[in-house]
Scaffold this motif. Structure first.
Motif, PDB file in Angstrom:
ATOM      1  N   ALA A 207       6.261  -4.860   0.779  1.00 55.07           N
ATOM      2  CA  ALA A 207       4.845  -4.508   0.945  1.00 55.07           C
ATOM      3  C   ALA A 207       4.277  -4.043  -0.386  1.00 55.07           C
ATOM      4  CB  ALA A 207       4.689  -3.410   1.998  1.00 55.07           C
ATOM      5  N   THR A 208       2.980  -4.217  -0.534  1.00 50.82           N
ATOM      6  CA  THR A 208       2.279  -3.705  -1.718  1.00 50.82           C
ATOM      7  C   THR A 208       1.027  -2.959  -1.270  1.00 50.82           C
ATOM      8  OG1 THR A 208       0.958  -5.730  -1.971  1.00 50.82           O
ATOM      9  CG2 THR A 208       3.046  -5.623  -3.186  1.00 50.82           C
ATOM     10  N   ALA A 209       0.637  -1.994  -2.066  1.00 44.91           N
ATOM     11  CA  ALA A 209      -0.623  -1.269  -1.833  1.00 44.91           C
ATOM     12  C   ALA A 209      -1.190  -0.907  -3.196  1.00 44.91           C
ATOM     13  CB  ALA A 209      -0.390  -0.022  -0.983  1.00 44.91           C
ATOM     14  N   PHE A 210      -2.472  -0.593  -3.240  1.00 44.14           N
ATOM     15  CA  PHE A 210      -3.092  -0.391  -4.546  1.00 44.14           C
ATOM     16  C   PHE A 210      -4.411   0.344  -4.417  1.00 44.14           C
ATOM     17  CE2 PHE A 210      -2.408  -4.840  -3.274  1.00 44.14           C
ATOM     18  CZ  PHE A 210      -3.528  -5.024  -2.481  1.00 44.14           C
ATOM     19  N   ASP A 211      -4.787   0.937  -5.527  1.00 50.66           N
ATOM     20  CA  ASP A 211      -6.141   1.443  -5.725  1.00 50.66           C
ATOM     21  C   ASP A 211      -6.610   0.793  -7.024  1.00 50.66           C
ATOM     22  OD1 ASP A 211      -8.487   2.775  -6.317  1.00 50.66           O
ATOM     23  OD2 ASP A 211      -7.779   4.704  -5.540  1.00 50.66           O
ATOM     24  N   PRO A 212      -7.366  -0.304  -6.934  1.00 53.83           N
ATOM     25  CA  PRO A 212      -7.730  -1.053  -8.147  1.00 53.83           C
ATOM     26  C   PRO A 212      -8.632  -0.301  -9.107  1.00 53.83           C
ATOM     27  CG  PRO A 212      -8.102  -2.349  -6.148  1.00 53.83           C
ATOM     28  CD  PRO A 212      -7.879  -0.934  -5.717  1.00 53.83           C
ATOM     29  N   TYR A 213      -9.191   0.816  -8.657  1.00 51.84           N
ATOM     30  CA  TYR A 213     -10.160   1.541  -9.487  1.00 51.84           C
ATOM     31  C   TYR A 213      -9.676   2.936  -9.859  1.00 51.84           C
ATOM     32  CZ  TYR A 213     -12.801  -2.235  -7.352  1.00 51.84           C
ATOM     33  OH  TYR A 213     -13.193  -3.478  -6.909  1.00 51.84           O
ATOM     34  N   LEU A 214      -8.366   3.157  -9.791  1.00 51.14           N
ATOM     35  CA  LEU A 214      -7.797   4.447 -10.180  1.00 51.14           C
ATOM     36  C   LEU A 214      -6.760   4.227 -11.280  1.00 51.14           C
ATOM     37  CD1 LEU A 214      -7.443   7.508  -9.756  1.00 51.14           C
ATOM     38  CD2 LEU A 214      -5.688   6.978  -8.043  1.00 51.14           C
TER      39      LEU A 214
ATOM     40  N   GLU B 171      -2.166   9.776  -3.146  1.00 49.59           N
ATOM     41  CA  GLU B 171      -1.294   9.636  -1.981  1.00 49.59           C
ATOM     42  C   GLU B 171      -1.673   8.478  -1.059  1.00 49.59           C
ATOM     43  OE1 GLU B 171      -0.950  13.269   0.123  1.00 49.59           O
ATOM     44  OE2 GLU B 171      -0.137  14.393  -1.581  1.00 49.59           O
ATOM     45  N   VAL B 172      -2.905   8.021  -1.114  1.00 48.53           N
ATOM     46  CA  VAL B 172      -3.367   6.999  -0.160  1.00 48.53           C
ATOM     47  C   VAL B 172      -2.555   5.701  -0.268  1.00 48.53           C
ATOM     48  CG1 VAL B 172      -5.325   5.616   0.615  1.00 48.53           C
ATOM     49  CG2 VAL B 172      -5.674   8.001  -0.074  1.00 48.53           C
ATOM     50  N   PRO B 173      -2.393   5.091  -1.453  1.00 43.56           N
ATOM     51  CA  PRO B 173      -1.573   3.875  -1.532  1.00 43.56           C
ATOM     52  C   PRO B 173      -0.104   4.114  -1.178  1.00 43.56           C
ATOM     53  CG  PRO B 173      -2.975   4.073  -3.466  1.00 43.56           C
ATOM     54  CD  PRO B 173      -3.029   5.384  -2.747  1.00 43.56           C
ATOM     55  N   LEU B 174       0.410   5.325  -1.472  1.00 41.21           N
ATOM     56  CA  LEU B 174       1.804   5.638  -1.134  1.00 41.21           C
ATOM     57  C   LEU B 174       1.999   5.610   0.381  1.00 41.21           C
ATOM     58  CD1 LEU B 174       2.373   8.674  -3.559  1.00 41.21           C
ATOM     59  CD2 LEU B 174       2.740   6.250  -4.010  1.00 41.21           C
ATOM     60  N   LYS B 175       1.053   6.203   1.087  1.00 44.56           N
ATOM     61  CA  LYS B 175       1.119   6.218   2.552  1.00 44.56           C
ATOM     62  C   LYS B 175       0.966   4.811   3.120  1.00 44.56           C
ATOM     63  CE  LYS B 175      -1.057   8.369   6.585  1.00 44.56           C
ATOM     64  NZ  LYS B 175      -2.153   9.260   7.058  1.00 44.56           N
ATOM     65  N   THR B 176       0.043   4.038   2.547  1.00 44.49           N
ATOM     66  CA  THR B 176      -0.215   2.675   3.030  1.00 44.49           C
ATOM     67  C   THR B 176       1.006   1.789   2.871  1.00 44.49           C
ATOM     68  OG1 THR B 176      -2.557   2.884   2.447  1.00 44.49           O
ATOM     69  CG2 THR B 176      -1.693   0.660   2.749  1.00 44.49           C
ATOM     70  N   VAL B 177       1.646   1.824   1.698  1.00 47.81           N
ATOM     71  CA  VAL B 177       2.781   0.933   1.456  1.00 47.81           C
ATOM     72  C   VAL B 177       3.967   1.292   2.343  1.00 47.81           C
ATOM     73  CG1 VAL B 177       3.970   2.188  -0.431  1.00 47.81           C
ATOM     74  CG2 VAL B 177       3.929  -0.314  -0.418  1.00 47.81           C
TER      75      VAL B 177
ATOM     76  N   GLU C 274       3.775   2.629   5.373  1.00 45.09           N
ATOM     77  CA  GLU C 274       3.448   2.182   6.732  1.00 45.09           C
ATOM     78  C   GLU C 274       3.619   0.673   6.870  1.00 45.09           C
ATOM     79  OE1 GLU C 274      -0.514   3.563   7.299  1.00 45.09           O
ATOM     80  OE2 GLU C 274       0.097   5.613   7.843  1.00 45.09           O
ATOM     81  N   GLN C 275       3.160  -0.088   5.867  1.00 53.09           N
ATOM     82  CA  GLN C 275       3.244  -1.542   5.940  1.00 53.09           C
ATOM     83  C   GLN C 275       4.684  -2.047   5.873  1.00 53.09           C
ATOM     84  OE1 GLN C 275       0.710  -3.236   2.953  1.00 53.09           O
ATOM     85  NE2 GLN C 275      -1.165  -2.453   3.872  1.00 53.09           N
ATOM     86  N   SER C 276       5.530  -1.340   5.163  1.00 56.87           N
ATOM     87  CA  SER C 276       6.936  -1.763   5.054  1.00 56.87           C
ATOM     88  C   SER C 276       7.741  -1.434   6.305  1.00 56.87           C
ATOM     89  CB  SER C 276       7.585  -1.079   3.849  1.00 56.87           C
ATOM     90  OG  SER C 276       7.726   0.315   4.077  1.00 56.87           O
ATOM     91  N   LYS C 277       7.159  -0.576   7.176  1.00 53.29           N
ATOM     92  CA  LYS C 277       7.833  -0.129   8.400  1.00 53.29           C
ATOM     93  C   LYS C 277       9.138   0.611   8.092  1.00 53.29           C
ATOM     94  CE  LYS C 277       5.857  -3.681  11.427  1.00 53.29           C
ATOM     95  NZ  LYS C 277       4.850  -4.148  10.454  1.00 53.29           N
ATOM     96  N   LEU C 278       9.162   1.292   6.964  1.00 49.86           N
ATOM     97  CA  LEU C 278      10.318   2.098   6.580  1.00 49.86           C
ATOM     98  C   LEU C 278       9.960   3.571   6.663  1.00 49.86           C
ATOM     99  CD1 LEU C 278      11.511   0.181   3.361  1.00 49.86           C
ATOM    100  CD2 LEU C 278      12.464  -0.020   5.662  1.00 49.86           C
TER     101      LEU C 278
END
Length: 649
Positions: free
Chosen positions: A224-231, A318-324, A326-330
C-alpha cells in the motif's frame, strides 16, 4: 553499456551508477553529489545545476526552480494558480492549455514547456554521468513521486525523450528506496515463509510519501502507499519566512514581500536556520546584511518556537501513516521496521511523531538523500543485459483506482467498469471482452476524483476501430487489452476481433451482464493466453488510437540550445586561455626565465602582456572565439621570438 539511476527531485537531483564494484553516487563538476534542480537562462547561454542556483538572486526572473510540480498540469489548475504568486519567474498559458514558463533568453522573450525545462536538467545530468563513466549514457531509470497521475508521468517521460534518454522505467520514489533496502539483505524469509513488512517514510522538499512493502528472498511487493503531496520541507521554510516577514515589518518597517530579491534571500536563510535547528535546541541567530534599503536585519529562534510556528504542518504527519496501515490491513505488530529517507525527516518533531505512531524505534540505515537514486540504478542494472544482478522481482501498486467507460455511436447509455482497484498490483495487463457490431470508444478515468491530488480525473480516450458484425449478423467478440505498464502509465494497448471461438477460458465479459475476470500470476489474462494458442479460433489484431492531453515537443530547440551553450563555452575557454597565458608568462618572466631573457626583450614582452590585459577588460570583453585565438597566437609568437640564451638553457 551504462547503467544510470536518476533521482529527479523537486529541489535537488542525485545520480547513481552501477559499476562492477556496486552502486556509486557520482559527483558533478563542483565535486558535489547533489545537483540543484535549477535552470537559469541568460543573454548568451543557459546555466544548469549549481551554476544556475548561484543566479537565483541576481537573475531571479529567468532562473527556474521548483518546476517539477507543474508537470502535466494545466495553467488554470488551482494548484498552479496558487503557486503562481510565490514564484519569482513568470508562468504562461500555452496553446494547449498547459503550463509554460516565460523567461528572457538570448535577449528575446521565450516560453518553454515544463518538459523542455526538465529536458534541460536531464541533459545536464546525462552529461555529468557521461563524464564520470567516460562513455555515452542512454539507458536510465528515473524516479517519480508515487502519487503522480498518468498525465504527470507522461510529461516526465516526454522530458526524458527530449534529453535523448531511453528511460527503461519511471519508478516510484518509495519503491526505489525499498529496492535499495532489500536487494542486499541476506536474511530475508523464503517465499514460503511469512514476509518481512517494512514501512518506508520519505519526506522531501515538497511532498510526503509512505509505503509498506513485503519482502521475501528475491522479491518485494508493495502492499500500500499513502501520501500528502503538499507537505514537505518547503512548508516549514515558508512558515519561517512568514514569521520573519511579520517580525521585520514591525521591527524594521520593511515589507519584505514587495522585494523579490529580499524574499529569496530570506528563503535561503530560513532553510539554513531550519537545518541548524534540527541539530541544535538552543537559540540560533538569523542575520542578513544589507537585506533591504541598506538595512541589516537580525533575529533569533529556537526549536520550541519553530515547532510552535509549524504546528499546522506537524499535525498532518500522522494522516498518511494511518492511511497506509489501514490499506495494508496490517497491525503495528506486523511491522518489522520503519525506515526514514528524505531531508525533511531529519526534523526531530517529525521523527518523534513517526516513532510515536508506530510504537517502534525508527531506522536510518539508508542514506536519506541518495537512497532513491541508488534504487533507480539497481533497477536499471536489473533491466540491463550488460549487468549480472541477483534476481529480484518488484511488484508495485496502482495508486488510484481506474475505470473504463464505453459507448458505441448507435447505442443508448454508457457502460463502465473499474478495471484496476486502488493498490492493485502493477505492472499488470487485463484482457476485456466486448460484444460489438461497430467501432466504439473507451474513456479511461480515475474512479475517485475526491482522492486525487489533481483536478482532472480523465486519463485518455481510445478509439477501437474496424469492428464489424459476424457473417450471421451477430455481435463480434472484441478482445481489448488494458495495461498499467512499468512506468505506472495506463493504456489500451491492443484490440482483437475474434471471428470464431472454441474452448475458451473465463474472461471479463463486457455487455449488459455482470463482469468477472480470472488472471494468472504474471498479470496476463488466462483467456488471452489460451486464445493465442488456440488454433480453432481466428483473431485479427489492430492498433488502438489513443488521445491524450500532453504534447511532446522541444527536440529541435533542445539541440539548438546545446549548440549555443557549447559555442559560448568555447568562446569563454578561448578568452580564459589568453588571460591565463598573460598571467603565467608574466610570472615566468620575473621568475624562471629572468636570467635567460635580455632586458630589452623582457620590457617589450611585458608591454605586450599589459596591452593584452587591458584589451581583455575593455574592447576584448566580448569578442568571437577566433579573435581570442589570434591574440593568443600573437603572444606565443612574441615569446618564441625572444633573443638571448633562453633556448640554449
Amino acid at each position: 553499456m551504462s547503467v544510470v539511476g536518476i533521482d529527479l527531485g523537486f529541489q535537488n537531483c542525485y545520480i547513481a551508477v552501477a559499476r562492477s564494484g556496486g552502486i556509486e553516487t557520482i559527483a558533478n563538476e563542483y565535486s558535489d553529489r547533489c545537483t540543484p534542480a535549477c535552470v537559469s537562462l541568460a543573454s548568451k547561454n543557459r546555466m544548469i545545476g549549481n551554476a544556475a542556483k548561484s543566479q537565483i538572486i541576481t537573475n531571479f526572473k529567468n532562473t527556474v526552480h521548483g518546476f517539477k510540480k507543474f508537470h502535466g498540469r494545466a495553467f488554470d489548475d488551482p494548484f498552479v494558480q496558487a503557486e503562481k504568486p510565490k514564484l519569482p519567474y513568470s508562468l504562461h498559458k500555452l496553446v494547449n492549455g498547459s503550463t509554460g514558463i516565460k523567461v528572457r533568453y538570448l535577449d528575446e522573450d521565450k516560453v518553454f514547456t515544463v518538459e523542455q525545462i526538465t529536458g534541460m536538467l536531464l541533459t545536464k545530468l546525462k552529461e555529468t554521468s557521461e563524464i564520470a563513466l567516460k562513455k555515452p549514457v542512454v539507458d536510465c531509470v528515473i524516479s517519480v513521486p508515487s502519487f503522480f497521475t498518468d498525465a504527470e508521468r507522461r510529461s516526465v517521460f516526454d522530458a526524458t525523450q527530449i534529453a535523448g534518454l531511453n528511460c527503461l522505467r519511471l519508478i516510484n520514489d518509495t519503491t526505489a528506496v525499498a529496492l535499495a533496502y532489500g536487494i542486499y539483505k541476506q536474511d530475508l524469509p523464503t517465499p514460503e515463509e511469512r514476509p518481512r513488512n517494512v514501512v518506508f517514510v520519505d519526506m522531501g522538499h515538497s511532498s510526503f510519501q509512505v509505503s509498506i512493502t513485503a519482502f521475501n528472498k528475491g522479491k518485494l511487493k508493495v502492499l500500500a502507499t499513502a501520501f500528502d503531496p503538499y507537505l514537505g520541507g518547503r512548508n516549514f521554510d515558508e512558515a519561517l519566512v512568514d514569521y520573519f516577514c511579520e517580525e521585520f515589518k514591525g521591527k524594521y518597517k520593511l515589507n519584505v514581500r514587495d522585494n523579490p530579491r529580499a524574499l529569496l534571500r530570506l528563503h535561503q536563510e530560513c532553510e539554513k536556520l531550519k537545518k541548524l535547528m534540527s541539530a541544535n535546541s538552543s537559540d540560533l541567530p538569523l542575520n542578513i546584511e544589507c537585506f533591504m534599503n541598506d538595512i541589516d536585519v537580525s533575529s533569533r529562534m529556537n526549536r520550541g518556537q519553530f515547532e510552535e510556528t509549524c504546528a499546522q504542518y506537524l499535525m498532518r504527519v500522522e494522516v498518511p501513516l494511518k492511511t497506509v496501515l489501514e490499506q495494508s490491513k496490517l497491525s503495528r505488530d506486523d511491522i518489522y521496521a520503519v525506515e526514514l529517507v528524505g531531508g525533511a525527516t531529519r526534523i526531530p518533531a517529525i521523527k518523534e511523531r513517526i516513532t510515536k505512531f508506530f510504537c517502534k524505534d525508527i531506522s536510518t540505515t539508508l542514506n536519506a538523500d541518495e537512497a532513491v537514486a541508488r534504487g533507480c540504478a539497481l533497477q536499471c542494472a536489473i533491466l540491463s543485459p550488460a549487468f549480472k544482478v541477483r534476481e529480484f522481482s518488484i511488484t508495485d501498486v496502482v495508486p488510484f483506482p481506474i475505470t473504463l467507460r464505453w459507448k458505441s455511436p448507435t447505442e443508448d447509455g454508457l457502460g463502465e467498469c473499474e478495471v484496476f482497484s486502488k493498490n492493485h498490483a502493477a505492472p499488470f495487463s487485463k484482457v476485456i471482452t466486448f460484444h460489438k457490431k461497430e467501432p466504439f470508444e473507451l474513456e479511461a478515468f480515475y474512479s475517485s476524483p475526491q482522492d486525487l491530488p489533481y483536478p482532472d480525473h480523465r486519463i485518455g480516450c481510445f478509439a477501437v476501430q474496424n469492428v464489424i458484425p459476424q457473417p450471421d449478423g451477430d455481435s463480434s467478440k472484441v478482445k481489448v487489452k488494458v495495461r498499467v505498464n512499468v512506468h505506472g502509465i495506463f493504456s489500451v494497448s491492443s484490440a482483437s476481433l475474434i471471428e470464431k471461438q472454441k474452448g475458451e477460458g473465463e474472461e471479463m465479459q463486457i455487455d449488459s451482464e455482470p463482469t468477472k475476470m480470472q488472471v494468472d500470476q504474471d498479470g496476463q489474462s488466462q483467456c488471452d493466453q489460451q486464445n493465442e494458442d488456440n488454433s480453432s479460433s481466428s483473431k485479427v489484431s489492430w492498433t488502438v488510437f489513443a488521445y491524450f492531453g500532453t504534447i511532446l515537443c522541444g527536440f529541435s530547440s533542445q539541440r539548438q540550445m546545446i549548440i549555443q551553450d557549447k559555442l559560448v563555452k568555447e568562446v569563454n575557454d578561448a578568452k580564459n586561455a589568453v588571460e591565463e597565458y598573460v598571467y603565467d608568462l608574466r610570472d615566468k618572466l620575473c621568475g624562471i626565465y629572468e636570467n635567460y631573457v635580455t632586458q630589452e626583450d623582457s620590457n617589450r614582452l611585458t608591454l605586450m602582456l599589459e596591452d593584452t590585459e587591458n584589451w581583455l577588460y575593455e574592447d576584448g570583453e566580448e569578442q568571437p572565439k577566433q579573435v581570442y585565438e589570434e591574440k593568443l597566437d600573437a603572444l606565443k609568437v612574441g615569446f618564441y621570438s625572444l633573443k638571448g640564451d633562453f633556448y640554449g638553457g
